[in-house]
Write a protein that holds these residues in place. Structure first.
Motif, PDB file in Angstrom:
ATOM      1  N   ARG A   1      -8.293   1.076   5.290  1.00 22.52           N
ATOM      2  CA  ARG A   1      -7.119   0.333   4.823  1.00 22.52           C
ATOM      3  C   ARG A   1      -7.465  -1.156   4.793  1.00 22.52           C
ATOM      4  NH1 ARG A   1      -1.531   1.729   5.114  1.00 22.52           N
ATOM      5  NH2 ARG A   1      -2.153   3.559   6.312  1.00 22.52           N
TER       6      ARG A   1
ATOM      7  N   THR B   1      -2.247  -3.531  -0.813  1.00 23.15           N
ATOM      8  CA  THR B   1      -2.897  -2.585   0.092  1.00 23.15           C
ATOM      9  C   THR B   1      -3.820  -1.657  -0.677  1.00 23.15           C
ATOM     10  OG1 THR B   1      -0.967  -2.606   1.566  1.00 23.15           O
ATOM     11  CG2 THR B   1      -2.528  -0.781   1.821  1.00 23.15           C
TER      12      THR B   1
ATOM     13  N   ARG C   1      -5.976   1.703   0.141  1.00 23.33           N
ATOM     14  CA  ARG C   1      -6.164   2.725   1.153  1.00 23.33           C
ATOM     15  C   ARG C   1      -6.953   3.886   0.574  1.00 23.33           C
ATOM     16  NH1 ARG C   1      -1.823   6.449   4.583  1.00 23.33           N
ATOM     17  NH2 ARG C   1      -3.367   7.199   6.103  1.00 23.33           N
TER      18      ARG C   1
END
Length: 390
Positions: free
Chosen positions: A333, A377, A379
Motif C-alpha cells: 500500500r 492510494t 494497493r
C-alpha cells in the motif's frame, strides 16, 4: 444450361490414348481371347470388340474427375465385351477404372467397393460350383477377383496410405502453426516485460531530472541551482546504472556482460532514500520476511513506480509505503497526498499504472489505484507461495 465436364487430367489422357492404341493393335493382329465359334460369343462380328474398347478408353478420361460414372459405364462396356470376341486391353482398362474409383471416389464409395467386389468374387466362385459341381468353375471366381477385387483392394491400400500421409502433413502444419503462435506470444510477453522494466528503470530517474532541471531554470539562485544539479547528476548516474542492469538482462549469456542483479525488497530502503533526496517526504514500513523472487521484483517495481508518480503528480506532504505479509499474501500500500502542487511537474503517460496492473495480473493478485479522499492510494495484493523463496 448444359453441364460442363471438367477438363481431363493430362495423365488420364495419356492412359486413354495408350489403351486405345494398344487395343487397336491387338485387334489389328487378330489377337482375341475368344474365337467366333464359342458359345458365349453372341456378337461375332470382327469389329464388335472395338465398341467396348472405345467406350472404356473414353471412361479413362473421367477416371479422376468422375470416377463413379466412369466405373458404371466401364462395367457396362465390360459386359458388352464378354459377348464379343473380346479385347484384353478392355479388361485391363476396366481394372484401372475400378482402382481409380476407390482411389479418387468418395469415402463411402471407397469403403463400399472392396466389400462389394469381394462378395461378388466369392459368389462367382461358389454359385457355379454348387450348380455344376465342376471344380473348374472356381476359375470364374478367380477371374472376377483378378478383374474386380484385386484393383479395388489395391486402390484402398493406396488411398489409406495417402490419407495417412495427408493427415500427418496437416498435423505437422498445425504443430508448426501452434509453435509459431507460441513464439509470437512469447515475443509479445517478452516485449511487454522489457517495456515494463524500461519504464520503471527510466521513469523514476528522468522524472527527478525533469523536475529539478525545471526548478534550476526557473529560480535565479546559485545555491538552489547547484543543489538541483547535484540531484540531477545523482539520478543520471543511477539511471545509467539501472540501464546497464537492464541491458545485462537483455544480453543474458553474453560473456562480455556482467551478471545482472534483480532488485529485491532489501533495496527498498535505498529506493526510499533516493526518493527523499528527490524531495519526497517518505515513510517506509516493511518487514524483513523473505518472499519468492518474482513477488519481490513485482513489489519493488510497484513501490518504485508509485514513488515516481508521487514525485510527478502529488501535492507536498507525506508519502507512506507499507508492506505487510499475512495469510499467504503480500499487501503493498502506497499513499500520497492527492492533487497537484505549485512546483514543477513532469508529464505522465499512464504507462506506469498499466505496467503495475500487468505485473500483479501475471502473479494472480489484485490491484487498485485511485483517489481515496485527500489521498491517492495504490494497493496491490500478491499471493506468496509457501516454502523456500525462489
Amino acid at each position: 444450361m448444359p453441364v460442363r465436364l471438367p477438363r481431363p487430367h493430362r495423365d488420364d489422357m495419356r492412359i486413354a490414348v495408350g489403351g486405345l492404341l494398344g487395343g487397336l493393335l491387338l485387334w489389328g493382329i487378330g489377337l482375341s481371347p475368344r474365337g467366333p465359334q464359342e458359345a458365349v460369343v453372341l456378337w461375332p462380328a470382327r469389329w464388335a470388340p472395338l465398341v467396348p474398347l472405345v467406350v472404356t478408353a473414353g471412361c479413362e478420361l473421367l477416371r479422376r474427375t468422375r470416377p463413379k460414372a466412369a466405373l458404371l459405364i466401364g462395367t457396362a462396356a465390360l459386359v458388352a465385351d464378354t459377348v464379343t470376341r473380346g479385347n484384353l486391353v478392355t479388361v485391363v482398362m476396366f481394372t484401372d477404372l475400378m482402382y481409380a474409383a476407390v482411389l479418387y471416389g468418395t469415402p463411402a464409395s471407397a469403403r463400399r467397393l472392396p466389400w462389394v467386389t469381394g462378395l461378388l468374387t466369392v459368389t462367382s466362385a461358389l454359385v457355379p460350383l454348387a450348380v455344376w459341381r465342376v471344380p473348374q468353375t472356381l476359375l470364374i471366381g478367380v477371374g472376377v477377383g483378378v478383374v474386380a477385387l484385386a484393383p479395388a483392394a489395391t486402390g484402398w491400400v493406396v488411398r489409406d496410405h495417402r490419407d495417412a500421409a495427408e493427415a500427418a502433413r496437416l498435423r505437422a502444419e498445425q504443430t508448426a502453426l501452434l509453435a509459431e503462435m507460441d513464439r509470437a506470444q512469447a515475443v509479445t510477453a517478452e516485449r511487454a516485460r522489457v517495456a515494463r522494466e524500461l519504464h520503471d528503470v527510466v521513469a523514476n530517474h528522468l522524472s527527478a531530472i525533469a523536475i529539478h532541471s525545471t526548478a534550476a531554470l526557473s529560480l535565479d539562485d546559485p545555491a538552489t541551482s547547484r543543489e538541483a544539479l547535484a540531484v540531477i547528476r545523482e539520478n543520471s548516474v543511477a539511471g545509467l546504472e539501472e540501464m546497464r542492469r537492464l541491458i545485462g538482462i537483455l544480453r543474458d549469456g553474453d560473456a562480455d556482460s556482467a551478471p545482472a542483479a534483480t532488485p529485491t525488497l532489501d533495496g527498498l530502503s535505498a529506493l526510499v532514500g533516493t526518493a527523499r533526496a528527490n524531495g519526497l517526504d517518505v515513510t517506509l514500513d516493511a518487514g524483513r520476511e523473505k518472499v519468492p523472487a518474482p513477488v519481490e521484483l513485482a513489489a519493488y517495481r510497484i513501490v518504485q513506480e508509485s514513488l515516481t508518480n508521487a514525485l510527478k503528480h502529488a501535492r507536498p506532504g507525506r508519502v507512506t509505503v507499507c508492506l505487510t505479509r499475512r495469510d499467504g499474501m503480500l499487501d503493498i500500500r502506497v499513499t500520497s497526498p492527492y492533487g497537484h502542487g505549485d512546483g514543477p511537474r513532469a508529464p505522465g503517460s499512464g504507462a506506469g499504472l498499466t505496467g503495475m496492473r500487468e505485473r500483479v495480473a501475471l502473479l494472480g493478485g489484485t490491484f487498485a489505484a485511485g483517489p481515496d479522499g485527500p489521498w491517492w492510494t495504490v494497493r496491490a495484493v500478491l499471493p506468496v507461495t509457501e516454502g523456500d523463496p525462489a
